[in-house]
Design a protein around this motif. Structure first.
Motif, short mmCIF file in Angstrom:
data_model
loop_
_atom_site.label_atom_id
_atom_site.label_comp_id
_atom_site.label_asym_id
_atom_site.label_seq_id
_atom_site.Cartn_x
_atom_site.Cartn_y
_atom_site.Cartn_z
N THR A 406 0.81 -1.22 0.00
CA THR A 406 0.00 0.00 0.00
C THR A 406 0.84 1.27 0.00
O THR A 406 0.30 2.35 0.19
N TRP A 407 2.12 1.18 -0.18
CA TRP A 407 2.94 2.38 -0.25
C TRP A 407 3.29 2.66 -1.71
O TRP A 407 2.80 2.01 -2.62
N GLY A 408 4.14 3.62 -1.95
CA GLY A 408 4.49 3.98 -3.32
C GLY A 408 3.70 5.18 -3.81
O GLY A 408 3.02 5.88 -3.06
N ARG A 409 3.77 5.42 -5.13
CA ARG A 409 3.14 6.61 -5.72
C ARG A 409 1.63 6.47 -5.87
O ARG A 409 0.94 7.44 -6.08
N ARG A 410 1.13 5.25 -5.85
CA ARG A 410 -0.31 4.99 -5.89
C ARG A 410 -0.97 5.52 -7.15
O ARG A 410 -2.03 6.12 -7.11
N GLU A 411 -0.29 5.29 -8.28
CA GLU A 411 -0.93 5.64 -9.55
C GLU A 411 -2.11 4.72 -9.81
O GLU A 411 -3.13 5.14 -10.35
N TYR A 412 -1.96 3.49 -9.40
CA TYR A 412 -3.05 2.52 -9.50
C TYR A 412 -3.43 2.09 -8.08
O TYR A 412 -2.56 1.90 -7.21
N GLN A 413 -4.72 1.94 -7.83
CA GLN A 413 -5.23 1.53 -6.53
C GLN A 413 -5.71 0.09 -6.63
O GLN A 413 -6.72 -0.19 -7.27
N VAL A 414 -4.95 -0.82 -6.01
CA VAL A 414 -5.28 -2.24 -6.07
C VAL A 414 -6.14 -2.58 -4.86
O VAL A 414 -5.67 -2.49 -3.71
N ARG A 415 -7.38 -2.92 -5.12
CA ARG A 415 -8.30 -3.30 -4.06
C ARG A 415 -8.72 -4.78 -4.17
O ARG A 415 -9.55 -5.23 -3.40
N SER A 416 -8.17 -5.48 -5.10
CA SER A 416 -8.49 -6.89 -5.26
C SER A 416 -7.50 -7.73 -4.47
O SER A 416 -6.49 -7.23 -3.96
N PRO A 417 -7.78 -9.03 -4.32
CA PRO A 417 -6.76 -9.91 -3.74
C PRO A 417 -5.48 -9.89 -4.58
O PRO A 417 -5.52 -9.73 -5.80
N ARG A 589 -13.39 0.37 -15.39
CA ARG A 589 -12.07 0.18 -16.01
C ARG A 589 -11.30 -0.85 -15.21
O ARG A 589 -11.12 -0.70 -13.99
N LEU A 590 -10.88 -1.92 -15.88
CA LEU A 590 -10.09 -2.98 -15.28
C LEU A 590 -8.66 -2.88 -15.77
O LEU A 590 -8.43 -2.62 -16.97
N SER A 591 -7.70 -3.08 -14.88
CA SER A 591 -6.29 -2.99 -15.24
C SER A 591 -5.53 -4.13 -14.62
O SER A 591 -5.75 -4.47 -13.44
N CYS A 592 -4.64 -4.74 -15.39
CA CYS A 592 -3.72 -5.76 -14.88
C CYS A 592 -2.45 -5.06 -14.41
O CYS A 592 -1.76 -4.42 -15.22
N VAL A 593 -2.14 -5.19 -13.14
CA VAL A 593 -0.98 -4.50 -12.59
C VAL A 593 -0.14 -5.50 -11.80
O VAL A 593 -0.64 -6.53 -11.32
N TYR A 594 1.13 -5.21 -11.68
CA TYR A 594 2.04 -6.02 -10.89
C TYR A 594 2.88 -5.11 -10.01
O TYR A 594 3.03 -3.91 -10.28
N TRP A 595 3.40 -5.67 -8.93
CA TRP A 595 4.21 -4.88 -7.98
C TRP A 595 5.66 -4.88 -8.42
O TRP A 595 6.31 -5.92 -8.50
N ASN A 596 6.15 -3.69 -8.73
CA ASN A 596 7.54 -3.51 -9.13
C ASN A 596 8.35 -3.18 -7.89
O ASN A 596 8.23 -2.09 -7.31
N GLU A 597 9.17 -4.13 -7.45
CA GLU A 597 9.93 -3.92 -6.22
C GLU A 597 11.01 -2.88 -6.38
O GLU A 597 11.43 -2.27 -5.38
N GLN A 599 10.79 0.00 -8.28
CA GLN A 599 10.18 1.33 -8.25
C GLN A 599 9.19 1.50 -7.10
O GLN A 599 8.67 2.61 -6.91
N ASP A 600 8.94 0.42 -6.35
CA ASP A 600 7.96 0.48 -5.25
C ASP A 600 6.64 1.06 -5.72
O ASP A 600 6.10 2.01 -5.15
N ASP A 601 6.10 0.46 -6.77
CA ASP A 601 4.84 0.96 -7.32
C ASP A 601 4.20 -0.14 -8.15
O ASP A 601 4.86 -1.09 -8.60
N TRP A 602 2.89 -0.01 -8.34
CA TRP A 602 2.15 -0.93 -9.20
C TRP A 602 2.30 -0.47 -10.64
O TRP A 602 1.99 0.68 -10.97
N ARG A 603 2.75 -1.36 -11.52
CA ARG A 603 2.99 -1.04 -12.92
C ARG A 603 2.18 -1.97 -13.82
O ARG A 603 1.60 -2.97 -13.36
N THR A 604 2.18 -1.64 -15.12
CA THR A 604 1.39 -2.42 -16.08
C THR A 604 2.22 -2.98 -17.23
O THR A 604 1.69 -3.80 -18.00
N ASP A 605 3.47 -2.59 -17.40
CA ASP A 605 4.23 -3.03 -18.56
C ASP A 605 4.48 -4.54 -18.49
O ASP A 605 4.71 -5.11 -17.42
#
Length: 1411
Positions: A406-417, A589-597, A599-605
């Motif tokens: 739950t830290w980082g820049r929070r460009e994406y908000q992950v509320r799913s499992p 809007r659905l987005s597939c995101v992963y945790w980038n250790e 950059q400490d942020d959720w990314r999509t690439d």
């Protein structure tokens, strides 16, 4: 075994217990544990044990176990536990000893099976002065959270029975324990977890259940305090300690794996449970505890909130890392006993799921592994390992129901499992990146994921009506799930979609239809077996592309539904009764995101979303492995420019109606102008030739008839010129056409037999032969030109020639205007003002446009419409929200009031549209007219070919096609402004649009009828002040109509003798002689009127100038505010100063009165000052510009006027011979020169120059108190002290005034003290706010008027020469200029030095002293 703790001090206590009577007793083991370390771990034979070397106020857990030895077998009894807290460090009185006694009975089955625990007795006794014993049975504390374990027992608090009960299957309770309770409970668990016996692991977990304490009880839903952080650290320590011993258990037993692993996972789940945000909530508000602390400023609150947020994030990150370390330990323990090919092991507890499986290398690839509601489809072995085949592959799967990252820049908000997969090759982690085949990942949705929805309605009939929706997609990992649902039955809706543009019938990427069948029709189709019986909604999934793209969705009403052969009268009736056609759109809007250790942020690439994704699950294709989640967002339903429907226009019709009305009025006015220009043939410019102009001297007389009502005449007009050499005959303008009409210009050309010389007088008369009101004549002005010499003579007329108006005379003699008359303000101003209003006022000039002007009425009308629409658009663009508009200070002028914000908005609005209007007007005004249809005339005086209307000044004119360019600009700017103004109004809504429209039209009317004439008035005055000669030429400029033709009077020689004309001539000659007899009085009367007008305007100008000077002087010399501030300073800061009569009272006055005056530590009600009040002094209005200072002037032993003490001294007044010897850490006292090089400071007995040993008293109360104590301790005042100055500079922002406070304390040789104070209030810079800018404007106007007056006076001096000095009033004028420029010079020096003072004081800004 009963435990007791006695003799408690800050560093030690004594543990005693009841001895065991067992004959096999070998001794006792005593373990004393703190939070981080084990203090004691020893064995003893005694029944007591002293513990020393402890820390004060620290919680310790004491564990005592009986050790037995029988026949070579060693065993131990149940453990007795108790906690104790050391006392605080003694200060004034010793801490009384306390005794805590606990009786514990605990029995545990030591086996690898889940333990069944018999609950013993736990006695907790509070610390008192006496030894207290209390026995109670405790199994679960109400404030603790349970971990249900198989086989464990649960009893209610206070239960006395010792029977064993089954474990309750209820969910864990919410933890409400205080941080101290959590630390104490976890301490006992932690003390037990350090047992060297590996079988104690299961016992520890069972104890955590039976004692009612969970290892994850440290998580609090409130803000993380220091105690809670310690509890969390202890919980992590417990988990790591337990995990480190898992390799000593039989992890091949599934029941042990489920029991131990489940408890660990539940502990981790609770430990990672997201606490409430303590710095800001979702709306960005400060936490309540920070809001209640009013002693903190908003900046300090935000800084503390940010600091807390960063601290919480760091703590959260550390907990996640530790939790992963614990889970890795659990995985390693499971894989340590797992063989390849063994079944998948899954543990789910506390919102955390774990799956582990070891697969043979030759069988790995293509597996579908599930965890919870999510899954991973693994690519082939070749894609992962190439040609290499590992021996085995470990599959590690984790799922967190709540997002742990739950830290980082929070460009994406992950509320799913969040699900996570990692692979191990031969027990070595494998890095998976950029595979040729993707992992197919199914991510479950969250329970609170709900799509956004809205309804869109069309007015009936809605056939063909459409609406557009705009979706913004950023990359291939994003997608929109959109559903269109009709809200009407029997209506077909068409849905189209397209990337990058609005879809139509030919261009679209998606097309479908949706409708809701009537009940009867749906039943018929169902019975007939038709599969397409229900199209009640249209669902589409729109994937993103590699680059950001806009996706447009078009929804149209296609028409009524034509289905089934049954009668649908009821449905048709219902359809007709509906007011609107409507549909509901829901989107997410659905987005597939992963945790980038990194950059400490959720990314999509590296990820792509699948079209099979739904709200319940999101399917992603990714070419790497890490933690995955989905972003579920409902962005606003964005429309493009065509988003507004007819309903919006109908609801916000005020602005639309106003714009349509403006276009209608423009069309109507254009038609009226077109008709009037063709029906009305009256010409206002006429040229009349009175003779053949062949002999004699040629003259031209131009007469302007006034614009007053009935100013024109139908009588026969005659005139006569009188020169200094000769006079002309009486000439009659006897023509059939009536040329002397209202507001007309008539040019009379004639010849005389001899040279008239300088024309001195002009006689105008008529025979009063017109009918009724058409007999009178009002002459405005006239001009005579000698065509031979080119000399012009001007005549000011402005009188009626009428028997029933004015003085009743039909003949008037007008003297020629002198140079002074021509420059008279009384004549030039009204004539120029009228001309400027007729030509420069854009709206008024449409009616009063001068005849023959190339800037036509239709062109002016088009500019008016353009100005109206552009000003509406500019006003809408610069419309500010009233809630965020900061009004500093208002200014009232009669019924009108305004602020600097409104002035700024008005100026910016004008600047926005002014350039466009100027360009259009200049294109119309300076473009050559078309030559088509022009009649070419001959100059009747000279007989030369007439010039074309555009020939003169051709080089200064633009091509004719520029008029077409101007019309294009008018059309584009008008249409564009109207469209965008309507869009603004639709965006505002009905109420705000109507308020803006009413305010705009009021301001527009004020601008039209007040501001525009005021601008023209100022422009006229400025023009007359600078270019009077040009103004005269403009007033007497002869206008020519390009279509005009000369009118020739019949010559007497051609028409023969005309007796009527002869009698008229004789009559006019007699009237001329009579008028000449009264010419002297008429001249005197005219000169008197001129002088009166000039005097009147001079008085008006002088009064305005005097008012300007008085306004500026009042601003700079207003003493009311300064007097009040001076009195307030004296009453606040100089209380009891007269009571200072020696050194002791001086120090007392400084420490009490002065300190609390400069730095008040309490408010008026005795509370701590609020943060916004902490910068103020005791009067709550002024602030300190810099800290107050003390300056001491000392004398040498032999005191005289020149015996001042100088140099550097140590503290205590020990002289320093070398100034470098004064250490920076403990500086001494150094002599400082005076800050007043030219002004003395007066005391009671003498005056001083302000030099001495000075120092600042600090920036806040504690610092000032410390400095005063240091000075007093080091005897800063002694027998050589002569005088002490206390200086302070105060600033009052409300009045923008500075106050200098100087208190002089003179120390006499008899140890007496005399005090005197000096308080001066002054202004250093311009008053702030709107009123300040107004005064600056007045000062600029004053300088401009002064420079203009100097320029005029310089012209007079140049014309008069030295004779100018002979006039006494001229000497007074010179003295006035000298005084004025002296004042300006002094004022400039004041502003310069004031700016330097402010820069040197606080870097150019007056800032209050920080506390």
């Amino acid at each position: 075994m009963s435990l007791a703790v006695t003799d408690i001090t800050d560093e030690s206590f004594k543990v005693t217990w009841s001895p065991s009577a067992d004959p096999d007793l070998e001794g006792y083991r005593v373990v004393v544990s703190g939070l981080d370390t084990t203090v004691v771990n020893q064995s003893t034979d005694e029944a007591s044990f002293p513990v020393v070397g402890l820390s004060p106020e620290t919680v310790y857990v004491i564990r005592v176990t009986s050790l037995f030895s029988s026949s070579g077998w060693r065993s131990q009894s149940e453990a007795a536990m108790i906690q104790a807290v050391t006392a605080a460090t003694p200060t004034t009185s010793p801490v009384t000893s306390a005794t805590t006694k606990q009786t514990s009975r605990f029995t545990t089955l030591l086996s690898t099976q889940p333990p069944a625990t018999t609950v013993g007795d736990n006695v907790f006794t509070s610390t008192t002065t006496d030894t207290t014993q209390q026995t109670s049975r405790v199994t679960t504390t109400p404030n603790a959270r349970e971990i249900p374990l198989p086989g464990s027992t649960t009893q209610q608090p206070g239960h006395v029975s010792q029977e064993t009960k089954e474990t309750s299957s209820r969910l864990p309770l919410r933890n409400t324990a205080t941080p101290a309770d959590q630390v104490n409970s976890l301490g006992s668990i932690y003390a037990a977890s350090v047992s060297p016996n590996p079988q104690d692991v299961l016992q520890i977990l069972a104890q955590s259940k039976t004692r009612g304490v969970s290892v994850h009880a440290a998580v609090s839903e409130q803000q993380i305090s220091a105690a809670e952080e310690r509890a969390q650290d202890m919980a992590v320590g417990v988990l790591n300690s337990i995990t480190s011993k898992l390799d000593k258990l039989d992890m091949s037993d599934p029941s042990i794996v489920q029991s131990v692993g489940g408890s660990l996972l539940e502990s981790i789940g609770s430990l990672l449970e997201e606490p409430e945000r303590d710095a800001k909530d979702v709306n960005g508000k400060i936490a309540s505890d920070l809001e209640e602390d009013q002693s903190l400023s908003p900046e300090m609150r935000l800084a503390k909130a940010k600091e807390k947020e960063q601290k919480n994030q760091a703590q959260r990150e550390r907990l996640v890392q530790e939790s992963h370390r614990v889970m890795d330990g659990l995985f390693n323990a499971i894989f340590g006993t797992m063989r390849p090919g063994a079944p998948l092991i899954t543990i789910e507890r506390g919102g955390v799921s774990l799956s582990a499986q070891r697969v043979r290398g030759d069988q790995f690839g293509g597996q579908l592994v599930h965890i919870g509601n999510g899954s991973f489809h693994i690519p082939s072995k070749v894609a992962l390992f190439g040609d290499y085949t590992p021996h085995s592959v470990n599959i590690k799967l984790m799922q967190f129901q709540q997002n742990p990252y739950t830290w980082g820049r929070r460009e994406y908000q992950v509320r799913s499992p969040v699900i996570e997969l990692s692979l191990q090759q031969n027990n070595i982690p494998v890095a998976i990146n950029n595979l040729t085949e993707d992992f197919n990942i199914t991510i479950p949705g969250g329970p609170r994921d709900k799509p956004a929805r809205t309804s869109v309605a069309f007015p009936t009939p809605g056939n063909g009506s459409s609406s557009y929706h705009l979706l913004n997609l950023n990359n291939t990992a994003e997608g929109f799930l959109v559903t269109i649902t009709p809200l009407n039955t029997s209506v077909v809706y068409g849905v189209w979609g397209r990337y990058g543009g609005r879809p139509d019938d030919q261009n679209y990427n998606l097309s479908m239809e949706t409708y809701v069948l009537p009940e009867e029709c749906a039943l018929v189709k169902t019975l007939s077996g038709d599969e397409e019986t229900d199209r009640t909604e249209a669902t589409m999934f729109i994937k993103g592309e590699d680059d950001p793209v806009d996706y447009y969705i078009k929804v149209s009403v296609l028409g009524p539904l034509a289905e089934c052969d049954i009668e649908k009268k009821a449905d048709m009736k219902e359809s007709h009764t509906n007011d609107v056609y409507a549909y509901r759109i829901q989107w997410v809007r659905l987005s597939c995101v992963y945790w980038n250790e990194t950059q400490d942020d959720w990314r999509t690439d590296g990820c792509t979303i699948s079209e099979q994704s739904t709200i319940a699950r999101t399917i992603c294709h990714c070419n790497h492995l890490t933690a995955f989640g989905r972003d579920f967002a409902t962005p606003p339903n964005t429309f493009d420019l065509l988003k507004f429907s007819v309903n919006d226009l109908r609801d916000n019709g005020a602005v639309v109606t106003a714009i349509l009305l403006a276009f209608f009025l423009y069309s109507f006015a254009s038609a009226v102008i077109w008709i009037a220009e063709r029906v009305r043939k009256r010409k206002l410019h006429h040229t009349v030739r009175l003779d053949d102009n062949q002999n004699g001297r040629l003259y031209r007389l131009v007469i302007w008839t006034g614009a007053a009502r009935h100013a024109g005449t139908e009588s026969t007009v005659t005139f006569k010129l009188l020169g200094d050499a000769a006079n002309s005959d009486v000439r009659s303008v006897d023509i059939a056409e009536k040329v002397f009409t209202q507001d007309s210009q008539v040019t009379l050309s004639f010849s005389t037999a001899e040279q008239l010389g300088n024309v001195e007088k002009l006689q105008l008369m008529h025979d009063n032969s017109g009918e009724g009101s058409r007999a009178s004549w009002y002459v405005d002005r006239a001009a005579v030109e000698d065509l031979t010499t080119g000399k012009l003579s001007y005549f000011f007329c402005g009188e009626w020639l009428a028997a029933d108006r004015g003085d009743g005379q039909v003949v008037k003699t007008f003297p020629v205007a002198t140079e002074q008359d021509l420059r008279s303000f009384g004549f030039l101003f009204p004539a120029s003002l009228r001309r400027n209003l007729e030509e420069e006022h854009l709206f008024l000039s449409v009616i009063t446009m001068p005849e023959g002007n190339t800037f036509t009425r239709n062109e002016r009308l088009g500019c008016c419409l353009c100005l109206l629409t552009l000003s509406m658009l500019s006003s809408a663009m610069w419309l500010s929200d009233e809630k965020v508009t900061q009004v500093v200070q208002g200014f009232s002028l009669g019924p009108f009031s305004f602020t600097l914000n409104t002035v700024y908005t008005g100026i910016m609005t004008s600047i926005t549209y002014f350039p466009v209007i100027i360009v259009i007007v200049l294109l119309f005004q300076y473009s050559r007219p078309s030559n088509k249809g022009d009649r070419r005339v001959r100059d009747v005086e000279m007989g030369d070919p007439a010039e074309s209307p555009t020939q003169q000044g051709r080089a200064k004119r633009l091509p004719h096609w520029c008029k077409y360019l101007a019309w294009v600009l008018v059309v584009l700017s008008t249409a564009g402004s109207a469209v965008f103004t309507v869009l603004y109004s639709l965006d505002w809504g009905k109420d705000k649009s109507e308020e803006w429209l009413s305010a705009y039209f009021i301001s527009f009317m004020v601008d039209l009828f007040l501001l525009q004439p005021a601008k023209i008035l100022l422009l006229t005055i400025l023009t007359l002040s600078v270019r009077k000669s040009q103004a005269v030429k403009t007033i007497f400029e002869e206008k020519r109509d390009p279509t005009e033709a000369s009118v020739i009077c019949s010559s007497p020689k051609e028409a023969g003798f005309n007796s009527a004309a002869f009698r008229l001539k004789r009559k006019m000659e007699r009237l001329s002689m009579t008028s000449l007899a009264n010419i002297k009085q008429a001249g005197m009367r005219q000169r008197r009127d001129r002088r009166f007008g000039d005097t009147f305007w001079a008085i008006v100008c002088f009064c305005c100038f005097l008012l300007l000077v008085l306004s500026i002087a009042n601003e700079h010399h207003s003493t009311a505010e300064g007097f009040r501030q001076t009195q307030g300073t004296v009453s606040t800061f100089l209380q009891s100063v007269d009571e200072v009569n020696d050194a002791l009272t001086f120090w007392s006055w400084l420490e009490e009165t002065a300190l609390q005056s400069f730095y008040p530590e309490t408010s008026y009600n005795g509370d701590k000052p609020r943060w916004e009040d902490q910068v103020f002094t005791a009067d709550r209005q002024t602030v300190l510009v810099y800290p107050p200072s003390l300056i001491q002037a000392r004398v040498k032993p032999a005191y005289d006027e020149y015996a001042k003490e100088t140099g550097a001294f140590e503290k205590g007044w020990g002289r320093v011979r070398n100034t470098s010897a004064i250490e920076a850490a403990a500086p001494g006292w150094t002599y400082l020169p005076s800050g007043y090089p030219s002004l003395p400071i007066y005391g009671v007995t003498t005056h001083y120059w302000g030099d001495g040993f000075g120092l600042h008293l600090g920036k806040f109360a504690d610092e000032m108190r410390s400095i005063l104590a240091d000075l007093k301790a080091n005897r800063w005042i002694d027998k050589r002290t002569r005088v002490i100055f206390l200086e302070a500079i105060l600033y009052n922002k409300n009045t923008d005034l500075f106050t200098s406070l100087t208190v002089v304390f003179e120390f006499s040789e008899t140890a007496g003290v005399f005090s005197r104070h000096h308080v001066q209030t002054f202004r250093l810079h311009q008053r702030p706010g709107t009123i300040g800018y107004i005064y600056v404007l007045l000062e600029i106007i004053y300088v401009i008027v002064l420079l203009y007056s100097l320029w005029r006076e310089a012209k007079t001096v140049r014309a008069a020469g030295l004779a100018y000095l002979t006039g006494p009033w001229n000497i007074v004028e010179i003295f006035n200029f000298f005084l004025a420029f002296t004042v300006i010079t002094l004022y400039s020096f004041k502003r310069i030095y004031s700016s330097k003072v402010l820069v040197e004081t606080n870097g150019g800004k007056v800032q209050p002293v920080p506390r």
